[in-house]
Design a protein around this motif. Structure first.
Motif, PDB file in Angstrom:
ATOM      1  N   ALA A  51       0.807  -1.223   0.000  1.00 39.67           N
ATOM      2  CA  ALA A  51       0.000   0.000   0.000  1.00 39.67           C
ATOM      3  C   ALA A  51       0.844   1.280   0.000  1.00 39.67           C
ATOM      4  O   ALA A  51       0.704   2.118  -0.911  1.00 39.67           O
ATOM      5  CB  ALA A  51      -0.980  -0.020   1.174  1.00 39.67           C
ATOM      6  N   PRO A  52       1.747   1.490   0.982  1.00 39.23           N
ATOM      7  CA  PRO A  52       2.547   2.722   0.949  1.00 39.23           C
ATOM      8  C   PRO A  52       3.513   2.760  -0.224  1.00 39.23           C
ATOM      9  O   PRO A  52       3.786   3.840  -0.766  1.00 39.23           O
ATOM     10  CB  PRO A  52       3.294   2.706   2.296  1.00 39.23           C
ATOM     11  N   ILE A  53       4.043   1.593  -0.626  1.00 38.93           N
ATOM     12  CA  ILE A  53       4.944   1.556  -1.780  1.00 38.93           C
ATOM     13  C   ILE A  53       4.197   2.006  -3.033  1.00 38.93           C
ATOM     14  O   ILE A  53       4.729   2.758  -3.856  1.00 38.93           O
ATOM     15  CB  ILE A  53       5.517   0.140  -1.982  1.00 38.93           C
ATOM     16  N   ALA A  54       2.951   1.540  -3.180  1.00 40.10           N
ATOM     17  CA  ALA A  54       2.151   1.897  -4.352  1.00 40.10           C
ATOM     18  C   ALA A  54       1.922   3.399  -4.430  1.00 40.10           C
ATOM     19  O   ALA A  54       2.050   4.005  -5.509  1.00 40.10           O
ATOM     20  CB  ALA A  54       0.818   1.151  -4.315  1.00 40.10           C
ATOM     21  N   ILE A  55       1.579   4.008  -3.292  1.00 46.71           N
ATOM     22  CA  ILE A  55       1.323   5.456  -3.288  1.00 46.71           C
ATOM     23  C   ILE A  55       2.596   6.232  -3.610  1.00 46.71           C
ATOM     24  O   ILE A  55       2.584   7.178  -4.406  1.00 46.71           O
ATOM     25  CB  ILE A  55       0.754   5.888  -1.922  1.00 46.71           C
ATOM     26  N   LEU A  56       3.700   5.829  -3.001  1.00 49.86           N
ATOM     27  CA  LEU A  56       4.971   6.504  -3.283  1.00 49.86           C
ATOM     28  C   LEU A  56       5.388   6.262  -4.736  1.00 49.86           C
ATOM     29  O   LEU A  56       5.957   7.154  -5.381  1.00 49.86           O
ATOM     30  CB  LEU A  56       6.058   5.984  -2.335  1.00 49.86           C
ATOM     31  N   ALA A 172      -5.569   3.076   0.415  1.00 49.10           N
ATOM     32  CA  ALA A 172      -4.717   3.093  -0.777  1.00 49.10           C
ATOM     33  C   ALA A 172      -5.560   3.025  -2.050  1.00 49.10           C
ATOM     34  O   ALA A 172      -5.280   3.734  -3.026  1.00 49.10           O
ATOM     35  CB  ALA A 172      -3.728   1.934  -0.727  1.00 49.10           C
ATOM     36  N   ALA A 173      -6.598   2.198  -2.032  1.00 53.24           N
ATOM     37  CA  ALA A 173      -7.466   2.057  -3.208  1.00 53.24           C
ATOM     38  C   ALA A 173      -8.161   3.379  -3.537  1.00 53.24           C
ATOM     39  O   ALA A 173      -8.246   3.775  -4.719  1.00 53.24           O
ATOM     40  CB  ALA A 173      -8.500   0.963  -2.958  1.00 53.24           C
ATOM     41  N   CYS A 223       2.293  12.609  -2.602  1.00 47.37           N
ATOM     42  CA  CYS A 223       2.360  11.146  -2.524  1.00 47.37           C
ATOM     43  C   CYS A 223       3.342  10.712  -1.447  1.00 47.37           C
ATOM     44  O   CYS A 223       3.105   9.731  -0.727  1.00 47.37           O
ATOM     45  CB  CYS A 223       2.776  10.563  -3.877  1.00 47.37           C
ATOM     46  N   THR A 224       4.436  11.448  -1.326  1.00 42.92           N
ATOM     47  CA  THR A 224       5.420  11.174  -0.276  1.00 42.92           C
ATOM     48  C   THR A 224       4.793  11.322   1.102  1.00 42.92           C
ATOM     49  O   THR A 224       4.977  10.470   1.981  1.00 42.92           O
ATOM     50  CB  THR A 224       6.614  12.141  -0.413  1.00 42.92           C
ATOM     51  N   ALA A 225       4.045  12.400   1.299  1.00 45.08           N
ATOM     52  CA  ALA A 225       3.392  12.635   2.588  1.00 45.08           C
ATOM     53  C   ALA A 225       2.349  11.570   2.895  1.00 45.08           C
ATOM     54  O   ALA A 225       2.236  11.090   4.031  1.00 45.08           O
ATOM     55  CB  ALA A 225       2.745  14.023   2.591  1.00 45.08           C
ATOM     56  N   LEU A 226       1.573  11.184   1.883  1.00 50.94           N
ATOM     57  CA  LEU A 226       0.540  10.164   2.082  1.00 50.94           C
ATOM     58  C   LEU A 226       1.170   8.817   2.440  1.00 50.94           C
ATOM     59  O   LEU A 226       0.670   8.098   3.312  1.00 50.94           O
ATOM     60  CB  LEU A 226      -0.305  10.030   0.820  1.00 50.94           C
ATOM     61  N   ALA A 227       2.272   8.482   1.766  1.00 47.10           N
ATOM     62  CA  ALA A 227       2.974   7.234   2.084  1.00 47.10           C
ATOM     63  C   ALA A 227       3.494   7.268   3.517  1.00 47.10           C
ATOM     64  O   ALA A 227       3.436   6.257   4.237  1.00 47.10           O
ATOM     65  CB  ALA A 227       4.126   7.020   1.104  1.00 47.10           C
ATOM     66  N   ALA A 228       3.988   8.423   3.941  1.00 48.18           N
ATOM     67  CA  ALA A 228       4.480   8.567   5.311  1.00 48.18           C
ATOM     68  C   ALA A 228       3.361   8.364   6.327  1.00 48.18           C
ATOM     69  O   ALA A 228       3.534   7.662   7.338  1.00 48.18           O
ATOM     70  CB  ALA A 228       5.119   9.948   5.501  1.00 48.18           C
ATOM     71  N   ILE A 252      10.789   3.469  -7.035  1.00 46.99           N
ATOM     72  CA  ILE A 252      11.248   3.676  -8.406  1.00 46.99           C
ATOM     73  C   ILE A 252      11.255   2.355  -9.169  1.00 46.99           C
ATOM     74  O   ILE A 252      10.842   2.286 -10.337  1.00 46.99           O
ATOM     75  CB  ILE A 252      12.650   4.321  -8.420  1.00 46.99           C
ATOM     76  N   THR A 253      11.717   1.292  -8.509  1.00 46.95           N
ATOM     77  CA  THR A 253      11.754  -0.020  -9.157  1.00 46.95           C
ATOM     78  C   THR A 253      10.349  -0.495  -9.499  1.00 46.95           C
ATOM     79  O   THR A 253      10.120  -1.059 -10.578  1.00 46.95           O
ATOM     80  CB  THR A 253      12.444  -1.057  -8.250  1.00 46.95           C
ATOM     81  N   ALA A 254       9.400  -0.265  -8.592  1.00 47.77           N
ATOM     82  CA  ALA A 254       8.014  -0.655  -8.853  1.00 47.77           C
ATOM     83  C   ALA A 254       7.485   0.049 -10.091  1.00 47.77           C
ATOM     84  O   ALA A 254       6.820  -0.563 -10.941  1.00 47.77           O
ATOM     85  CB  ALA A 254       7.137  -0.329  -7.645  1.00 47.77           C
TER      86      ALA A 254
END
Length: 328
Positions: A51-56, A172-173, A223-228, A252-254
């Motif tokens: 979830a956080p990886i997806a948002i970031l 996340a959805a 997106c960074t803030a939301l992932a945090a 980045i890899t994702a």
């Protein structure tokens, strides 16, 4: 000749699903290695970690599509998480903490956007410099090293479930749907793709390039803030190393594994989400296999490199097939 052409079209269409095929291959291989991969509990854990990886990754994706890169996002997560922790300390307001954290993320994006868009500096250099600045600010704010989080509402959002699905996955959805609307249904997405494909042509068509660059990096910052916030909702203690380069590389890899071009102009939300699931699945599988924490990054890095090589081979094959199809 027609059969050959049809076969090339079929193969080209299959290659469009390369990230999804890669995810299925990893799932099959890991499941064969350990049956615990297939359990419902493990699959939910994969979703939670993704979830956080997806948002970031969405932030990373939009910057990559524009032809840039944001190296500050990993430490931006740390700064935003520490800001949220400071705001929530001593029973602080949750809404105030969320608003302040989002503002900090937007300011990070505004800072990067100013130097990239207004001053025309290379995004690699700009975000590498802002990464150091952000890391320093994070350490300054986290003077005690760790911050205890006790807000019950935040914990409900991060840890509890609704209809059997973790709340963090629902959140996340919803965020992904909003991002998809912005990218696919507004001029923001169209202009971003245009800049990545040909900045000069986009400028000639009347698009305000500087303002668009601001918006691109602000999007990444939010997106960074939301992932945090999503990460903070899952933990009881916030420390300055909650983000960092590992999370940045995962994001980045994702995006890249999901089909986003590092040269700009190409990328999809669906592919990026599949990429986030691949990264999460690899991490979870390594944990189940008993890989030590000190070796986890090494093995995960090797698998990711192999995945990127495979992804590159698949995409080069697709380009060749398309050229042959057009010339046939």
């Amino acid at each position: 000749m027609d059969n050959i052409k049809m076969n090339r079209i079929t193969i080209a269409r299959l290659l469009d699903f390369a990230p999804l095929i890669l995810l299925v291959v990893f799932f099959i291989v890991f499941s064969a290695m350990d049956s615990r991969i297939m359990t419902g509990t493990n699959l939910l854990q994969v979703l939670i970690q993704a979830a956080p990886i997806a948002i970031l990754s969405l932030g990373a994706m939009i910057v990559l599509i524009s032809g840039g890169i944001d190296l500050s996002a990993g430490y931006g997560v740390s700064l935003c998480a520490v800001v949220a922790g400071v705001m929530l300390k001593d029973n602080g307001s949750l809404l105030g903490a969320i608003g302040t954290t989002l503002l900090v993320g937007a300011l990070i994006g505004l800072f990067n956007g100013f130097f990239v868009g207004k001053l025309k500096l290379q995004s690699f250099i700009v975000t590498l410099g802002s990464m150091s600045v952000i890391q320093g600010l994070t350490l300054y704010l986290a003077t005690s090293g760790v911050i205890l989080i006790t807000n019950p509402t935040l914990k409900t959002l991060g840890i509890k479930s609704t209809l059997g699905i973790p709340n963090i996955v629902w959140i996340a959805a919803i965020l992904i749907i909003i991002a998809a609307f912005l990218i696919k249904r507004t001029s923001f997405g169209l202009r971003t793709y245009g800049i990545g494909s040909s900045e000069e042509s986009t400028r000639v068509s009347g698009v305000p390039i500087v303002r668009q660059q601001y918006l691109i990096y602000i999007f990444s910052g939010v997106c960074t803030a939301l992932a945090a916030l999503m990460l903070v909702s899952r933990v009881s203690i916030v420390s300055p190393n909650i983000g960092g380069t590992t999370l940045l590389m995962d994001a980045i890899t994702a995006a890249v594994v999901g089909g986003t071009s590092i040269f700009g102009g190409k990328g999809s939300i669906a592919g990026t989400l599949v990429g986030a699931l691949i990264i999460s699945l690899i991490t979870q599988a390594m944990s189940i296999f008993g890989i030590s924490a000190s070796s986890l990054d090494f093995y995960k890095g090797m698998i990711i490199v192999l995945a990127l090589i495979l992804d590159t081979v698949i995409r080069e094959s697709k380009i060749v097939l398309n050229k042959r199809r057009l010339s046939a």
